[in-house]
Design a protein around this motif. Sequence first.
Motif, PDB file in Angstrom:
ATOM      1  N   LEU A   1       0.872  -1.293   0.169  1.00  0.00           N
ATOM      2  CA  LEU A   1      -0.047  -0.264  -0.415  1.00  0.00           C
ATOM      3  C   LEU A   1       0.659   1.460  -0.315  1.00  0.00           C
ATOM      4  O   LEU A   1       0.578   2.341  -0.755  1.00  0.00           O
ATOM      5  N   ARG A   2       1.576   1.200   1.008  1.00  0.00           N
ATOM      6  CA  ARG A   2       3.318   1.908   0.841  1.00  0.00           C
ATOM      7  C   ARG A   2       3.907   2.883  -0.293  1.00  0.00           C
ATOM      8  O   ARG A   2       4.197   3.214  -1.198  1.00  0.00           O
TER       9      ARG A   2
ATOM     10  N   LEU B   1      -3.662   0.815  -5.768  1.00  0.00           N
ATOM     11  CA  LEU B   1      -3.155  -0.893  -6.027  1.00  0.00           C
ATOM     12  C   LEU B   1      -3.325  -1.395  -8.008  1.00  0.00           C
ATOM     13  O   LEU B   1      -4.875  -0.404  -7.832  1.00  0.00           O
ATOM     14  N   THR B   2      -2.395  -2.333  -8.083  1.00  0.00           N
ATOM     15  CA  THR B   2      -2.992  -2.832  -9.295  1.00  0.00           C
ATOM     16  C   THR B   2      -3.724  -3.762  -9.675  1.00  0.00           C
ATOM     17  O   THR B   2      -4.158  -4.354  -8.567  1.00  0.00           O
ATOM     18  N   ASP B   3      -4.074  -4.056  -9.848  1.00  0.00           N
ATOM     19  CA  ASP B   3      -5.600  -5.531 -10.201  1.00  0.00           C
ATOM     20  C   ASP B   3      -4.444  -6.649 -10.251  1.00  0.00           C
ATOM     21  O   ASP B   3      -5.195  -7.263  -9.060  1.00  0.00           O
TER      22      ASP B   3
ATOM     23  N   LEU C   1      -3.635  -6.343  -6.067  1.00  0.00           N
ATOM     24  CA  LEU C   1      -5.084  -6.386  -5.133  1.00  0.00           C
ATOM     25  C   LEU C   1      -5.839  -7.799  -5.451  1.00  0.00           C
ATOM     26  O   LEU C   1      -5.574  -8.884  -4.180  1.00  0.00           O
ATOM     27  N   ALA C   2      -5.339  -8.661  -6.718  1.00  0.00           N
ATOM     28  CA  ALA C   2      -5.531 -10.252  -7.249  1.00  0.00           C
ATOM     29  C   ALA C   2      -4.883 -11.068  -5.532  1.00  0.00           C
ATOM     30  O   ALA C   2      -4.817 -11.976  -4.970  1.00  0.00           O
ATOM     31  N   ASN C   3      -3.722 -10.764  -5.139  1.00  0.00           N
ATOM     32  CA  ASN C   3      -2.478 -10.709  -4.069  1.00  0.00           C
ATOM     33  C   ASN C   3      -3.219 -10.585  -2.952  1.00  0.00           C
ATOM     34  O   ASN C   3      -2.717 -11.484  -1.525  1.00  0.00           O
TER      35      ASN C   3
ATOM     36  N   ILE D   1      -4.531 -11.800   3.217  1.00  0.00           N
ATOM     37  CA  ILE D   1      -5.152 -11.171   4.136  1.00  0.00           C
ATOM     38  C   ILE D   1      -6.326 -12.546   4.419  1.00  0.00           C
ATOM     39  O   ILE D   1      -6.683 -12.844   5.894  1.00  0.00           O
ATOM     40  N   THR D   2      -7.160 -12.400   3.626  1.00  0.00           N
ATOM     41  CA  THR D   2      -8.727 -12.779   4.285  1.00  0.00           C
ATOM     42  C   THR D   2      -8.582 -14.116   4.621  1.00  0.00           C
ATOM     43  O   THR D   2      -8.975 -14.807   5.019  1.00  0.00           O
TER      44      THR D   2
END
Length: 320
Positions: free
Chosen positions: A103-104, A113-115, A118-120, A125-126
Amino acid sequence: MGIRMLNRRTAMATAVVSALLAPVPAVAAGASTAQVPAACRSTQNPDLAARMSRDIRAALSSRQGTVAVAVRDDNSDLTCALASERRYDAASVVKVTIMEAALRRADELQRTLTDWELANVRPMITASDNTAAQHLWNDLGRTCLGRFLDRVGTRRTELGPAGYWGLTRTTAADQMRLLGVLTDAGSFLKSRTFGLKLLSKVRSDQRWGVPAGMPRSLKAHIKNGWLPRSTHGWRVHSVGVFTGSDRTYRVVVLSHDNPTMAYGVRTIERIAQAVHRGLNPGRGAVQGATPENRISEASDASAPYGPVPGWDEPERDATP
């Protein structure tokens, strides 16, 4: 014998008797001798700090293992620290660091964030996805990750060797600093709200640990780690931010030398219940202790079971 000498001997004898009769602080059974009772402080509410110290000591009084605790409540200016500078293999809690570094980097490049990111980031996390964590670890690189840790001001966190991100060594104090990046109003991380949102969506079977005992009025943003190794048994960690309309506080519990994962989870949840009870008097708990039949004894697989040459041999850090 002179009066002065008699008085001196009498005073010495009284001091010895007083020391022998003084209560011995409760510590976790079988814990490292370097571990000391939790010390909570609050300039605004010293009575709360004293109660919290007693309750955390009581939660640990009959437990095996080696435990570190850090608590920070902005409302009451309460801080608690138990062996908070002792280092542990981070296991999957390092994924918070990886997410924040990603994020930083996006902030620095003035983009979202790029796609691909985000996909990673999302499954890392979840669902604590290890493949996604490895992708981001490799993509960010040690230079970027190290620069981020320096920016946060971590003092004793050391990135794991090569691709062994789960062997990153960290402390409860440093984990508190990393959670602060997501909670502090003046944080340098522009997308901290997104990071907190992801931590609130960790899947249900991974929501044990520090949420135990939290009241219904709060939302939990958490990440856990659970890793057995050939030394120090199970590492069982839980870090979390708790937010509501009128307060925000952070709780970190790191542990190793646990005989089983379930045992470590129960230790963490005893501490968490004491913290939530102290900070939320009169409010009913929304989450109880996790039933043992819902705790898997499967590793989070964030690091190998056996030693990593040059890293684990010899034991590099026994600092409390």
